[in-house]
Design a protein around this motif. Structure first.
Motif, PDB file in Angstrom:
ATOM      1  N   GLY A 157       0.790  -1.414  -0.110  1.00  0.00           N
ATOM      2  CA  GLY A 157       0.126   0.008   0.135  1.00  0.00           C
ATOM      3  C   GLY A 157       0.613   0.806   0.043  1.00  0.00           C
ATOM      4  N   VAL A 158       2.344   1.864   0.806  1.00  0.00           N
ATOM      5  CA  VAL A 158       2.570   1.857   0.929  1.00  0.00           C
ATOM      6  C   VAL A 158       3.154   2.452  -0.578  1.00  0.00           C
ATOM      7  CG1 VAL A 158       5.093   3.197   2.068  1.00  0.00           C
ATOM      8  CG2 VAL A 158       3.121   2.006   3.471  1.00  0.00           C
ATOM      9  N   ALA A 159       4.201   1.082  -0.659  1.00  0.00           N
ATOM     10  CA  ALA A 159       4.235   1.207  -2.075  1.00  0.00           C
ATOM     11  C   ALA A 159       3.961   2.350  -3.640  1.00  0.00           C
ATOM     12  CB  ALA A 159       5.515   0.476  -2.347  1.00  0.00           C
ATOM     13  N   LEU A 160       2.343   1.276  -3.201  1.00  0.00           N
ATOM     14  CA  LEU A 160       1.611   2.191  -3.868  1.00  0.00           C
ATOM     15  C   LEU A 160       1.105   3.908  -4.644  1.00  0.00           C
ATOM     16  CD1 LEU A 160      -0.550   1.793  -6.953  1.00  0.00           C
ATOM     17  CD2 LEU A 160      -2.148   0.947  -5.061  1.00  0.00           C
ATOM     18  N   MET A 161       1.568   3.716  -2.760  1.00  0.00           N
ATOM     19  CA  MET A 161       1.253   5.462  -2.975  1.00  0.00           C
ATOM     20  C   MET A 161       2.304   6.575  -3.290  1.00  0.00           C
ATOM     21  SD  MET A 161       0.931   7.250   1.375  1.00  0.00           S
ATOM     22  CE  MET A 161      -0.973   5.883   1.574  1.00  0.00           C
ATOM     23  N   VAL A 162       3.584   5.692  -2.823  1.00  0.00           N
ATOM     24  CA  VAL A 162       4.101   6.337  -3.300  1.00  0.00           C
ATOM     25  C   VAL A 162       4.813   6.981  -4.676  1.00  0.00           C
ATOM     26  CG1 VAL A 162       7.183   7.215  -2.962  1.00  0.00           C
ATOM     27  CG2 VAL A 162       6.273   6.338  -1.271  1.00  0.00           C
ATOM     28  N   PHE A 163       4.123   5.969  -5.558  1.00  0.00           N
ATOM     29  CA  PHE A 163       4.210   5.568  -6.867  1.00  0.00           C
ATOM     30  C   PHE A 163       3.234   6.119  -8.127  1.00  0.00           C
ATOM     31  CE2 PHE A 163       4.421   3.066 -10.809  1.00  0.00           C
ATOM     32  CZ  PHE A 163       4.899   3.058 -11.228  1.00  0.00           C
ATOM     33  N   THR A 164       2.031   6.120  -6.670  1.00  0.00           N
ATOM     34  CA  THR A 164       0.934   7.025  -7.475  1.00  0.00           C
ATOM     35  C   THR A 164       1.282   8.395  -8.408  1.00  0.00           C
ATOM     36  OG1 THR A 164      -0.878   6.109  -6.256  1.00  0.00           O
ATOM     37  CG2 THR A 164      -1.166   7.688  -7.284  1.00  0.00           C
ATOM     38  N   PRO A 165       1.836   8.899  -8.150  1.00  0.00           N
ATOM     39  CA  PRO A 165       1.247  10.353  -9.604  1.00  0.00           C
ATOM     40  C   PRO A 165       2.056  10.091 -10.295  1.00  0.00           C
ATOM     41  CG  PRO A 165       2.976  10.483  -6.849  1.00  0.00           C
ATOM     42  CD  PRO A 165       2.692   9.354  -6.786  1.00  0.00           C
ATOM     43  N   ASN A 166       2.971   8.772 -10.486  1.00  0.00           N
ATOM     44  CA  ASN A 166       3.723   7.954 -11.818  1.00  0.00           C
ATOM     45  C   ASN A 166       2.743   7.224 -12.460  1.00  0.00           C
ATOM     46  OD1 ASN A 166       5.770   6.285 -13.698  1.00  0.00           O
ATOM     47  ND2 ASN A 166       6.345   8.718 -13.567  1.00  0.00           N
ATOM     48  N   ILE A 167       1.833   6.846 -11.709  1.00  0.00           N
ATOM     49  CA  ILE A 167       0.240   6.012 -12.820  1.00  0.00           C
ATOM     50  C   ILE A 167      -0.175   7.584 -13.038  1.00  0.00           C
ATOM     51  CG2 ILE A 167      -1.153   5.020 -11.914  1.00  0.00           C
ATOM     52  CD1 ILE A 167       0.150   3.734  -9.883  1.00  0.00           C
ATOM     53  N   LEU A 168      -0.818   7.967 -12.531  1.00  0.00           N
ATOM     54  CA  LEU A 168      -1.724   9.130 -12.859  1.00  0.00           C
ATOM     55  C   LEU A 168      -1.159  10.105 -13.751  1.00  0.00           C
ATOM     56  CD1 LEU A 168      -2.161  10.539  -9.344  1.00  0.00           C
ATOM     57  CD2 LEU A 168      -4.163   8.659 -10.929  1.00  0.00           C
TER      58      LEU A 168
END
Length: 470
Positions: free
Chosen positions: A200-211
């Motif tokens: 969950g934390v990894a996804l949170m950190v990486f979310t800006p690049n996904i968006l």
């Protein structure tokens, strides 16, 4: 045998001395920024959550270093490289302490910082360099989570994975390898709750690049799948696969590479098997990619976090082999920066420097700008990504407007074409540099751009004045 504390102090000192050597020699490095380096610098001038071919962290790091130093010289652009590899070497020692004793951990850090792969990476700035300290931190946190479950450690692990993904998508190998440990090493699993928290934390950190990818037609992902990995293409390139494996032996050091695969035949268990699963599968996957289509030597870089720990563990009772390997690798540590400081010293059969791909790049941009200015032109363009990369770096403080030229039917092939594609038909004449014929009728030949040596020597570059309406 030296005490554990003495071994660790010796390793720290060794890493510091090697890093000081690299930084000092980087100051006298006479090579130009390579196309990728110049592009990463340009990304730092246009801060964003993602870019055409890579996630954003390398651009941010270069921008931070150059702002701190108040300079955009090749030294400033590359300075993060030896410093990040120093940080990775220290992180390898820390990670190793979760799996092996301090003596082996000290050797692992010393092996890492002297590897030929790292010697090359310390003279250039690359996305691998920015990613690797996060991979090492993640491995150390994983080992400590096995030892003692902890929500804080799980959060830190997720943050390291997410930050690594923001540097390069190859960080996903960590997740894959952890999955293999989960399947094959039940005793070395982290708690499901900690794994979920880390994810969950990894996804949170990486979310800006996904968006960012969702807003930009998945540019980075598409480039990775279609251009880099060439998914769907199967050529059975046996020579390419063998060449890739040989490159790995050179990158790690031949003796260490043999030691690494010796682990496979002695039925590893426990921590040794866990480390193997964070290493060999990566090499195997990329070798498969090389067989199917192609793979570059650095694509397995993440394997060389666990690999030095394994090699030091296997060879701890064969210290003569360790010392010989380290001496051989140290020759590369010393030689590569010297070659970059005196790039004209060694030449090939064509009488061009061995490092010609890193030379003459800035000169081409300066020659093209001078010729264009003499013709009264203030806009400079090219279709070639390598030329555009150097235009944007070398001519950043000039009065030229810089644009990418797109050919009819071409896919968007670079960040420059995605962000700086010139509008057509042209509203005014422009200068156009390429090694192909001009893209439209009525172009006026402004002459050859012929550097005496380097990447573009003998390539037939010509500067053209393209008319309005082209």
């Amino acid at each position: 045998m030296a005490s554990s504390s003495d071994a660790l102090r010796a390793a720290w000192l060794f890493i510091a001395v090697v890093t000081l050597w690299r930084v000092a020699m980087l100051w006298v490095n006479r090579t130009d920024l390579f196309v990728d380096e110049a592009q990463y610098w340009a990304w730092g001038q246009h801060l964003d959550w993602g870019y055409f071919s890579k996630p954003p962290l390398i651009g941010w790091v270069i921008r931070a270093v150059t702002d701190i130093l108040g300079a955009d010289t090749p030294f400033a652009v590359r300075l993060a490289a030896p410093l990040f590899h120093m940080a990775t070497a220290l992180a390898v020692i820390w990670a190793a302490r979760a799996f092996v004793d301090a003596w082996v951990a000290a050797w692992a850090g010393a092996i890492y910082v002297a590897m030929p792969l790292i010697s090359i990476g310390s003279n250039l700035i690359s996305t691998d360099t920015i990613m690797l300290p996060f991979f090492a931190l993640a491995l150390g946190l994983y080992g400590r989570l096995i030892e003692r479950p902890s929500a804080m450690r799980a959060i830190a692990l997720g943050a390291a994975i997410g930050a690594g993904l923001m540097a390069k998508y190859a960080m996903v190998y960590f997740v894959l390898c952890a999955g293999l440990v989960w399947v094959l090493q039940p005793a070395q699993r982290v708690r499901l709750r900690d794994a979920a928290l880390s994810g969950g934390v990894a996804l949170m950190v990486f979310t800006p690049n996904i968006l960012w990818n969702l807003r930009n037609d998945a540019q980075t992902v598409r480039h990775l799948v279609e251009e880099n990995a060439q998914v769907g293409r199967v050529d059975l390139n046996w020579g390419g696969a063998l060449g890739f494996v040989l490159e790995q032996a050179v990158a790690f050091g031949p003796l260490l590479f043999v030691a690494l695969f010796y682990v496979l035949v002695r039925r590893p268990r426990g921590a040794e098997l866990t480390l193997l699963l964070f290493c060999v599968p990566i090499i195997a996957i990329v070798t498969g990619q090389a067989l199917a289509s192609r793979a570059f030597g650095n694509w397995a870089a993440t394997a060389y976090i666990a690999a030095p720990i394994l090699a030091a563990s296997v060879l701890q009772n064969r210290r003569g082999v360790l010392m010989i390997s380290q001496v051989l690798n140290m020759l590369v540590v010393l030689a590569l920066p010297l070659l970059a400081a005196f790039p004209d010293a060694l030449r090939g059969a064509d009488d061009q420097p061995l490092l010609k791909r890193y030379l003459g790049l800035h000169a081409v941009s300066e020659m093209a700008a001078l010729r264009a200015a003499e013709a009264g032109l203030t806009t400079l363009s090219s279709h070639e990504r390598a030329l555009l990369a150097d235009f944007f770096y070398t001519l950043d403080d000039s009065n030229f407007d810089l644009f990418a030229w797109g050919r009819e039917g071409d896919k968007i092939g670079s960040w420059y074409h995605a962000e700086f594609l010139i509008a057509r038909p042209l509203s005014a004449p422009i200068a156009y540099l390429d090694d192909d014929p001009p893209p439209c009728a009525g172009a006026r030949d402004l002459g050859a751009i012929e550097p005496e040596y380097g990447a573009w020597a003998g390539r037939g570059l010509r500067l053209w004045e393209l008319p309005a309406g082209c």
